[in-house]
Design a protein around this motif. Structure first.
Motif, PDB file in Angstrom:
ATOM      1  N   UNK A 372       0.831  -1.212   0.000  1.00 48.47           N
ATOM      2  CA  UNK A 372       0.000   0.000   0.000  1.00 48.47           C
ATOM      3  C   UNK A 372       0.864   1.259   0.000  1.00 48.47           C
ATOM      4  N   UNK A 373       2.003   1.181   0.674  1.00 50.73           N
ATOM      5  CA  UNK A 373       2.889   2.345   0.702  1.00 50.73           C
ATOM      6  C   UNK A 373       3.485   2.611  -0.676  1.00 50.73           C
ATOM      7  N   UNK A 374       3.892   1.562  -1.385  1.00 48.92           N
ATOM      8  CA  UNK A 374       4.471   1.752  -2.723  1.00 48.92           C
ATOM      9  C   UNK A 374       3.420   2.205  -3.723  1.00 48.92           C
ATOM     10  N   UNK A 375       2.164   1.771  -3.529  1.00 47.27           N
ATOM     11  CA  UNK A 375       1.085   2.305  -4.369  1.00 47.27           C
ATOM     12  C   UNK A 375       0.968   3.819  -4.168  1.00 47.27           C
ATOM     13  N   UNK A 376       1.053   4.222  -2.910  1.00 51.54           N
ATOM     14  CA  UNK A 376       0.967   5.660  -2.621  1.00 51.54           C
ATOM     15  C   UNK A 376       2.155   6.416  -3.224  1.00 51.54           C
ATOM     16  N   UNK A 451      -1.236   0.032   7.262  1.00 47.85           N
ATOM     17  CA  UNK A 451      -1.668  -0.472   5.959  1.00 47.85           C
ATOM     18  C   UNK A 451      -2.905   0.239   5.452  1.00 47.85           C
ATOM     19  N   UNK A 452      -3.899   0.414   6.319  1.00 46.00           N
ATOM     20  CA  UNK A 452      -5.129   1.108   5.918  1.00 46.00           C
ATOM     21  C   UNK A 452      -4.840   2.568   5.586  1.00 46.00           C
ATOM     22  N   UNK A 453      -3.941   3.187   6.337  1.00 49.40           N
ATOM     23  CA  UNK A 453      -3.584   4.580   6.076  1.00 49.40           C
ATOM     24  C   UNK A 453      -2.975   4.738   4.691  1.00 49.40           C
ATOM     25  N   UNK A 454      -1.988   3.917   4.359  1.00 47.98           N
ATOM     26  CA  UNK A 454      -1.355   4.007   3.036  1.00 47.98           C
ATOM     27  C   UNK A 454      -2.310   3.586   1.931  1.00 47.98           C
ATOM     28  N   UNK A 455      -3.176   2.613   2.216  1.00 43.33           N
ATOM     29  CA  UNK A 455      -4.146   2.181   1.214  1.00 43.33           C
ATOM     30  C   UNK A 455      -5.108   3.311   0.874  1.00 43.33           C
ATOM     31  N   UNK A 459      -5.313   5.103  -2.801  1.00 42.50           N
ATOM     32  CA  UNK A 459      -6.538   5.125  -3.602  1.00 42.50           C
ATOM     33  C   UNK A 459      -6.977   6.554  -3.893  1.00 42.50           C
ATOM     34  N   UNK A 460      -6.847   7.417  -2.910  1.00 37.80           N
ATOM     35  CA  UNK A 460      -7.199   8.828  -3.120  1.00 37.80           C
ATOM     36  C   UNK A 460      -6.298   9.463  -4.165  1.00 37.80           C
ATOM     37  N   UNK A 461      -5.015   9.173  -4.113  1.00 38.27           N
ATOM     38  CA  UNK A 461      -4.069   9.728  -5.083  1.00 38.27           C
ATOM     39  C   UNK A 461      -4.373   9.240  -6.489  1.00 38.27           C
ATOM     40  N   UNK A 490      -7.257  -5.227  -2.908  1.00 37.54           N
ATOM     41  CA  UNK A 490      -7.351  -4.606  -1.583  1.00 37.54           C
ATOM     42  C   UNK A 490      -8.506  -5.181  -0.786  1.00 37.54           C
ATOM     43  N   UNK A 491      -9.644  -5.391  -1.465  1.00 38.10           N
ATOM     44  CA  UNK A 491     -10.801  -5.975  -0.788  1.00 38.10           C
ATOM     45  C   UNK A 491     -10.511  -7.412  -0.391  1.00 38.10           C
TER      46      UNK A 491
END
Length: 591
Positions: A372-376, A451-455, A459-461, A490-491
């Motif tokens: 999730x962090x690398x997605x961000x 994890x939820x924070x970066x996810x 997604x917002x980005x 993610x789900x």
């Protein structure tokens, strides 16, 4: 000579024979009568453990007790077994009489003098009357009236001629004093009516019920010298205990776990093999999914290992009990593996299995956080694959070192590794809520929050990027496809992860209640592990909870396989492997 002279003076020989025979029978009868009033067969020293456990008796030297006693027991072992039948009363002293222990002790173990067979000491009648009066209500509640064998009429009053030379009890409580101050107690059939609180009485005092006193069997547990504990009792849970439910339920759950373990194993193995054939295809952030699959591959191996060895890994011999040096063969569920005295091979397998399941569960959560962090970083901060790849060494450092620290901490904390009889795996927190909170719930919650924070940020980005591209007139089909895949994964990953954490929280709060219910049932009804339907049965929610818990622990690994399976490139690659039997070059490369 006189007998012979009488014989000569007999009118007939037959009469003489009858006279001699009659006198012979009279002599034999006299000897028999004397033998019938024979004093105790032997007077032996009281067992010191019994003296400490039941008899609060101040003595400068070890007292001696008579056997057979006047209730028919032939030795101390038989007498102690009879006393054990009153343990429900003995462990509920605030609802019963504080004189009961002393009364029962010296009733079944009457004092005697080894130097004088004439001295046999019983409890005083006041002790009997107070015990009967205060404990009858509790006994009637459980369907057992005061025994006729313990009728108070057979005990002497303190200071009376019957109490020669004395009786065990309070010398102040003479018959005159007692009847004056406690007239209601001595009335025939009277007893003190006590309001009985079932929930309170069904649970024995843990301070009185510990392995050193040999009480474990009365609450469905085993005595052990290995430091086991169960709901604050210093006892071990038998491997064949019905604490986890009837055999059919546990067998079904074992099969359930095996099925999902095999599916997880197959999905993650497929993902890892695919990655080995196309390593360049899976760059960050996608590579974090592959490494998560690698973790769940080993988790599934740990569960499959548990099914293959059944209870051999999670169970161990209870060892010599603290009240007896003789060896015992009962098996108890493993606790504190560092103290185990069982088979060294199974102890080693326990550590290996614990490492596979515990270490890689923590690592898989961390790789989800890194994903999730690398997605961000890619979507929000516009980092490219190469820039993210340069930080890979730090990702590996975090994902592999942090779980190793927790693993070493568990091993160092008095060996807080214990057996899970349902899944037949060695894990942490199966018997200790402290360990469950400190080594499992705590770290998983911290990882989950990050994890939820970066996810959410990622997604917002990506939504912002799509909005910018749509206003610039550029095509966003590929980006939308990527977003859908990210959303699906993610789900598939976050929902099982959430449920797993919720299950651990639920187990943490409910575990003391489950253990207390088991002890209460075994203690109150005396039927714990019977197979005729009268044994302990856990709440129906217990089975459902465990079905969900183990499913969520394994199904998360399946989600890593979907990322690879839902790709046309994967299908083409495997077609090339099966058709060409080796990686074929595509047409463009050939040209």
């Amino acid at each position: 000579y006189n007998e012979y002279k009488s014989y000569l003076s007999c009118p007939t020989s037959s009469v003489c024979v009858a006279m001699v025979a009659g006198r012979f029978i009279l002599i034999v009868s006299c000897f028999t009568l004397v033998a019938g009033f024979k004093k105790p067969d032997y007077c032996e020293a009281m067992d010191t453990e019994t003296l400490k456990k039941f008899c609060n008796f101040n003595a400068t030297s070890t007292p001696y007790v008579q056997f057979p006693n006047f209730l028919g027991q032939e030795n101390q072992k038989e007498a102690i077994e009879k006393i054990h039948g009153y343990e429900l009363l003995l462990t509920a002293e605030k609802h019963c009489s504080d004189k009961l222990a002393l009364f029962l002790c010296f009733t079944y173990l009457p004092l005697c003098n080894p130097e004088s067979s004439d001295v046999i000491v019983k409890p005083c009648r006041a002790e009997c009357e107070m015990s009967r009066y205060n404990c009858s209500s509790l006994m009637i509640h459980y369907g057992y009236p005061w025994p006729e064998a313990l009728s108070c009429d057979s005990y002497p009053w303190a200071g009376s001629k019957e109490a020669t030379p004395w009786c065990v009890g309070d010398n102040v409580l003479t018959q005159e004093y007692f009847q004056k101050h406690y007239p209601e107690v001595t009335q025939n059939g009277s007893y003190n009516v006590i309001e009985v609180d079932d929930d309170e009485l069904k649970v024995p005092d843990a301070r009185l019920y510990n392995s050193s006193k040999g009480n474990c069997h009365t609450i469905g547990l085993h005595n052990t010298a290995l430091g086991h504990s169960f709901n604050k009792y210093d006892c071990g849970l038998p491997c064949k205990s019905r604490f986890y439910g009837p055999k059919n339920d546990t067998k079904f759950l074992s099969t359930w776990i095996l099925v999902w373990s095999c599916l997880c194993f197959a999905a993650t193995l497929f993902t890892v093999i695919t990655f080995l054939f196309e390593q360049e295809r899976f760059r960050y952030p996608e590579r974090a999914i592959i490494l998560s699959a690698f973790c769940y591959f080993f988790i599934s191996v740990g569960f499959i290992l548990g099914y293959a060895y059944s209870d051999k890994i999670v169970c161990e011999p209870s060892g010599p009990s603290r009240i007896s040096e003789t060896s015992v063969t009962e098996s108890v569920i493993r606790q504190h593996s560092s103290k185990s005295t069982g088979d060294k091979m199974y102890t080693a397998l326990c550590f290996i299995q614990f490492f596979l399941v515990y270490y890689f569960i923590l690592a898989s959560f961390l790789w989800w956080v890194i994903l999730n962090m690398t997605w961000f970083l890619a979507a929000g901060l516009k980092w490219g694959h190469e820039a993210i790849g340069l930080k890979a060494k730090y990702f590996h450092l975090v994902a592999w070192v942090i779980p190793a620290i927790f693993f070493c901490a568990v091993c160092a904390d008095m060996g807080e590794i214990d057996g899970d009889r349902l899944a037949n795996i060695c894990f942490v927190g199966n018997f200790s809520t402290r360990s469950l909170q400190l080594y499992l719930i705590g770290p998983l919650c911290v990882f989950y929050i990050f994890g939820i924070l970066f996810l959410g940020l990622g997604m917002l980005s990506m939504c912002n990027v799509r909005h910018e591209l749509s206003h610039s007139g550029k095509k966003t089909d590929k980006l939308e496809t990527l977003m859908i895949r990210i959303g699906v994964f993610s789900v598939l990953y976050s929902i099982p992860a959430t449920i797993v954490i919720v299950c651990f929280f639920y187990e943490n709060f409910q575990k003391p209640s489950w253990e207390r219910d088991y002890v209460s049932h075994c203690y109150t009804y005396g039927k714990c592990n019977e197979l005729d339907g009268s044994g302990y049965k856990p709440n129906s929610n217990f089975l459902i909870f465990n079905l969900i818990k183990y499913l969520m622990m394994l199904v998360t690994g399946l989600s890593t396989g979907f990322w690879v399976l839902l790709s046309v490139k994967t299908a083409h690659k495997w077609m090339n492997i099966f058709i060409c039997r080796f990686p074929c070059r595509n047409s463009e490369t050939a040209v």
